[in-house]
Design a protein around this motif. Structure first.
Motif, PDB file in Angstrom:
ATOM      1  N   MET A   1      43.809  31.075  18.724  1.00  0.00           N
ATOM      2  CA  MET A   1      43.157  31.434  17.384  1.00  0.00           C
ATOM      3  C   MET A   1      43.213  32.901  16.877  1.00  0.00           C
ATOM      4  N   ALA A   2      43.736  33.007  15.897  1.00  0.00           N
ATOM      5  CA  ALA A   2      43.797  34.339  15.078  1.00  0.00           C
ATOM      6  C   ALA A   2      42.304  35.076  14.874  1.00  0.00           C
ATOM      7  N   PHE A   3      42.242  36.297  14.770  1.00  0.00           N
ATOM      8  CA  PHE A   3      41.079  36.875  14.129  1.00  0.00           C
ATOM      9  C   PHE A   3      41.454  37.713  12.949  1.00  0.00           C
ATOM     10  N   ASP A   4      40.607  38.011  12.265  1.00  0.00           N
ATOM     11  CA  ASP A   4      40.699  38.806  11.089  1.00  0.00           C
ATOM     12  C   ASP A   4      40.952  40.306  11.296  1.00  0.00           C
ATOM     13  N   GLU A   5      42.164  40.379  11.277  1.00  0.00           N
ATOM     14  CA  GLU A   5      43.081  41.851  11.260  1.00  0.00           C
ATOM     15  C   GLU A   5      42.343  42.713  10.359  1.00  0.00           C
ATOM     16  N   SER A   6      42.106  42.461   9.301  1.00  0.00           N
ATOM     17  CA  SER A   6      41.535  43.273   8.234  1.00  0.00           C
ATOM     18  C   SER A   6      40.027  43.863   8.552  1.00  0.00           C
ATOM     19  N   LEU A   7      39.160  43.217   9.184  1.00  0.00           N
ATOM     20  CA  LEU A   7      38.025  43.254   9.758  1.00  0.00           C
ATOM     21  C   LEU A   7      38.180  44.451  10.909  1.00  0.00           C
ATOM     22  N   ARG A  17      36.935  58.437  15.080  1.00  0.00           N
ATOM     23  CA  ARG A  17      36.476  59.564  15.725  1.00  0.00           C
ATOM     24  C   ARG A  17      35.470  59.697  16.614  1.00  0.00           C
ATOM     25  N   LYS A  18      35.243  58.625  17.194  1.00  0.00           N
ATOM     26  CA  LYS A  18      34.479  58.507  18.419  1.00  0.00           C
ATOM     27  C   LYS A  18      35.218  58.744  19.712  1.00  0.00           C
ATOM     28  N   ARG A  19      34.713  59.264  20.643  1.00  0.00           N
ATOM     29  CA  ARG A  19      35.508  59.493  21.878  1.00  0.00           C
ATOM     30  C   ARG A  19      35.164  58.472  22.772  1.00  0.00           C
ATOM     31  N   GLY A  20      35.887  58.097  23.813  1.00  0.00           N
ATOM     32  CA  GLY A  20      35.732  57.011  24.933  1.00  0.00           C
ATOM     33  C   GLY A  20      35.611  55.529  24.391  1.00  0.00           C
ATOM     34  N   VAL A  21      36.421  55.355  23.035  1.00  0.00           N
ATOM     35  CA  VAL A  21      36.658  54.144  22.467  1.00  0.00           C
ATOM     36  C   VAL A  21      37.923  53.461  22.940  1.00  0.00           C
ATOM     37  N   GLU A  22      37.993  52.206  23.374  1.00  0.00           N
ATOM     38  CA  GLU A  22      39.067  51.572  23.728  1.00  0.00           C
ATOM     39  C   GLU A  22      39.137  50.066  23.236  1.00  0.00           C
ATOM     40  N   GLU A  23      40.375  49.629  22.710  1.00  0.00           N
ATOM     41  CA  GLU A  23      40.296  48.336  22.111  1.00  0.00           C
ATOM     42  C   GLU A  23      40.780  47.377  23.123  1.00  0.00           C
ATOM     43  N   LYS A  24      40.456  46.183  23.141  1.00  0.00           N
ATOM     44  CA  LYS A  24      40.835  45.218  24.126  1.00  0.00           C
ATOM     45  C   LYS A  24      40.991  43.754  23.398  1.00  0.00           C
ATOM     46  N   LYS A  25      42.185  43.021  23.547  1.00  0.00           N
ATOM     47  CA  LYS A  25      41.982  41.730  23.360  1.00  0.00           C
ATOM     48  C   LYS A  25      41.024  40.853  24.163  1.00  0.00           C
ATOM     49  N   MET A  26      40.076  39.931  23.805  1.00  0.00           N
ATOM     50  CA  MET A  26      39.265  39.211  24.530  1.00  0.00           C
ATOM     51  C   MET A  26      38.767  38.172  23.653  1.00  0.00           C
ATOM     52  N   PHE A  27      38.175  37.106  24.520  1.00  0.00           N
ATOM     53  CA  PHE A  27      37.590  35.962  23.856  1.00  0.00           C
ATOM     54  C   PHE A  27      38.313  35.463  22.550  1.00  0.00           C
ATOM     55  N   ASN A  37      31.857  49.919  27.954  1.00  0.00           N
ATOM     56  CA  ASN A  37      31.034  49.001  27.512  1.00  0.00           C
ATOM     57  C   ASN A  37      31.366  48.360  26.115  1.00  0.00           C
ATOM     58  N   LEU A  38      31.216  47.103  26.031  1.00  0.00           N
ATOM     59  CA  LEU A  38      31.530  46.506  24.603  1.00  0.00           C
ATOM     60  C   LEU A  38      30.437  46.573  23.638  1.00  0.00           C
ATOM     61  N   VAL A  39      30.970  47.214  22.643  1.00  0.00           N
ATOM     62  CA  VAL A  39      30.279  47.632  21.431  1.00  0.00           C
ATOM     63  C   VAL A  39      30.068  46.423  20.178  1.00  0.00           C
ATOM     64  N   VAL A  40      31.461  46.180  19.724  1.00  0.00           N
ATOM     65  CA  VAL A  40      31.666  45.114  18.515  1.00  0.00           C
ATOM     66  C   VAL A  40      32.903  44.421  18.977  1.00  0.00           C
ATOM     67  N   GLY A  41      33.184  43.515  18.093  1.00  0.00           N
ATOM     68  CA  GLY A  41      34.412  42.750  18.290  1.00  0.00           C
ATOM     69  C   GLY A  41      34.538  41.909  17.230  1.00  0.00           C
ATOM     70  N   VAL A  42      35.766  41.271  16.828  1.00  0.00           N
ATOM     71  CA  VAL A  42      36.054  40.405  15.880  1.00  0.00           C
ATOM     72  C   VAL A  42      36.350  38.999  16.548  1.00  0.00           C
ATOM     73  N   TRP A  43      35.757  38.151  16.174  1.00  0.00           N
ATOM     74  CA  TRP A  43      36.206  36.869  16.463  1.00  0.00           C
ATOM     75  C   TRP A  43      36.200  35.958  15.553  1.00  0.00           C
ATOM     76  N   LYS A  66      23.580  35.419  12.928  1.00  0.00           N
ATOM     77  CA  LYS A  66      23.305  34.445  13.830  1.00  0.00           C
ATOM     78  C   LYS A  66      23.590  34.942  15.101  1.00  0.00           C
ATOM     79  N   GLU A  67      23.108  33.977  16.217  1.00  0.00           N
ATOM     80  CA  GLU A  67      23.373  34.509  17.379  1.00  0.00           C
ATOM     81  C   GLU A  67      24.981  34.357  17.840  1.00  0.00           C
ATOM     82  N   PHE A  68      25.568  35.126  18.622  1.00  0.00           N
ATOM     83  CA  PHE A  68      27.118  34.858  18.838  1.00  0.00           C
ATOM     84  C   PHE A  68      27.057  33.827  19.839  1.00  0.00           C
ATOM     85  N   ASP A  69      27.997  32.593  19.445  1.00  0.00           N
ATOM     86  CA  ASP A  69      27.862  31.550  20.334  1.00  0.00           C
ATOM     87  C   ASP A  69      29.185  30.968  20.193  1.00  0.00           C
ATOM     88  N   ILE A  70      30.209  31.101  21.124  1.00  0.00           N
ATOM     89  CA  ILE A  70      31.624  30.541  21.055  1.00  0.00           C
ATOM     90  C   ILE A  70      31.572  29.462  22.130  1.00  0.00           C
TER      91      ILE A  70
END
Length: 106
Positions: A1-7, A17-27, A37-43, A66-70
């Motif tokens: 399933m694709a995710f909202d790339e614009s988001l 501009r934040k240091r220590g940020v990494e992007e990972k494909k997940m869920f 540590n995971l901060v935010v994501g797009v599902w 709403k609560e995050f529930d996949i």
């Protein structure tokens, strides 16, 4: 399933501009980590925000939250947000929580 790339792009811009940020494909979407540590994501088309237990409960009173529930079991301390008008505000709230967590070892 694709995710909202614009988001995802808006999140990248907000975290640029934040240091220590990494992007990972997940869920089936994409997650953004701060010091491991995971901060935010797009599902799908939702912004998923990691908040502490107190903030998570309180945030459920806000519109479009709403609560995050996949999987059929909501993830505690995570919120799924369908309306991304306040993306930067949500990212800042999540970043403040995650900054207090110990950095993960790589």
């Amino acid at each position: 399933m694709a995710f909202d790339e614009s988001l995802a792009t808006r999140i990248r811009d907000a975290l640029a501009r934040k240091r220590g940020v990494e992007e990972k494909k997940m869920f089936g979407g994409v997650g953004f980590l701060l010091n491991g540590n995971l901060v935010v994501g797009v599902w799908k088309d939702s912004l998923c925000v990691r908040l502490g237990p107190d903030q998570a409960e309180e945030s459920l009173l806000e519109p479009h939250v709403k609560e995050f529930d996949i999987t059929g079991r909501a993830m505690k301390g995570w919120q799924g947000v369908e309306d991304d008008e306040q993306v930067k505000n949500w990212i800042e709230r999540a970043t403040n929580f995650v900054k207090a967590l110990p950095a993960k070892e790589k």
